[in-house]
Scaffold this active site. Structure first.
Site, PDB file in Angstrom:
ATOM      1  N   MET A   1       0.756  -1.182   0.000  1.00 45.97           N
ATOM      2  CA  MET A   1       0.000   0.000   0.000  1.00 45.97           C
ATOM      3  C   MET A   1       0.808   1.262   0.000  1.00 45.97           C
ATOM      4  SD  MET A   1      -0.471   2.163   2.814  1.00 45.97           S
ATOM      5  CE  MET A   1       0.656   1.156   3.568  1.00 45.97           C
ATOM      6  N   PRO A   2       1.909   1.545  -0.166  1.00 42.83           N
ATOM      7  CA  PRO A   2       2.072   2.950  -0.491  1.00 42.83           C
ATOM      8  C   PRO A   2       1.704   3.154  -1.951  1.00 42.83           C
ATOM      9  CG  PRO A   2       4.191   1.996   0.023  1.00 42.83           C
ATOM     10  CD  PRO A   2       3.173   0.927   0.145  1.00 42.83           C
ATOM     11  N   PHE A   3       1.226   4.341  -2.226  1.00 40.62           N
ATOM     12  CA  PHE A   3       1.003   4.772  -3.602  1.00 40.62           C
ATOM     13  C   PHE A   3       2.106   5.772  -3.893  1.00 40.62           C
ATOM     14  CE2 PHE A   3      -1.019   7.733  -6.654  1.00 40.62           C
ATOM     15  CZ  PHE A   3      -1.135   6.838  -7.714  1.00 40.62           C
ATOM     16  N   THR A  72       2.446   8.247  -0.715  1.00 38.85           N
ATOM     17  CA  THR A  72       1.275   8.280   0.157  1.00 38.85           C
ATOM     18  C   THR A  72       1.182   6.913   0.815  1.00 38.85           C
ATOM     19  OG1 THR A  72       0.147   9.817  -1.327  1.00 38.85           O
ATOM     20  CG2 THR A  72      -1.221   8.640   0.280  1.00 38.85           C
TER      21      THR A  72
END
Length: 130
Positions: A1-3, A72
């Site tokens: 999940m980091p973007f 993010t």
């Protein structure tokens, strides 16, 4: 999940790939991102129809080899983990793509579990209501 969003000037496909790998490998090594958690937008700007603007703040001599990395991710990493992540991204960008560490600008935006949907209109990190 980091973007992750990576923007750079006048880069060929090989450099774009190398920068993407550098950031991902650093995230896996320093902040515990799973290896298959790989979400990136990597963009090369040609300097004419798209460009990057940069200055020398804080007393940093950048050039057209500049790379902007915006990450993010969910909150919870310690300052020490973030410092290690910044250093490792800069080191691997140099190793993989020949990017001078002074040209690597990184920003992190943190959010919470409810702020993520990986598809199907579902917030996968949040328990479904009964």
């Amino acid at each position: 999940m980091p973007f992750v969003r990576i923007d750079t000037l006048r880069s060929d496909a090989g450099r774009l790939d190398a920068l993407g790998r550098a950031v991902h490998d650093a995230l896996v090594e320093t902040v515990g991102v799973p290896a298959d958690d790989y979400f990136q937008v990597v963009t090369g700007h040609d300097g004419t129809t798209g460009t990057l603007r940069y200055g020398t703040f804080p007393d940093m001599a950048r050039d057209d080899g500049v790379v902007f990395v915006a990450i993010t991710m969910r909150s919870g990493r310690t300052p020490a983990q973030k410092q290690a992540m910044y250093r490792r991204i800069a080191d691997l960008a140099h190793e993989y793509a020949g990017t001078e560490p002074r040209n690597v600008l990184i920003s992190v935006t943190e959010n919470e579990s409810i702020d993520w949907s990986f598809g199907n209109g579902v917030a996968q990190y949040v328990a479904s209501p009964l």
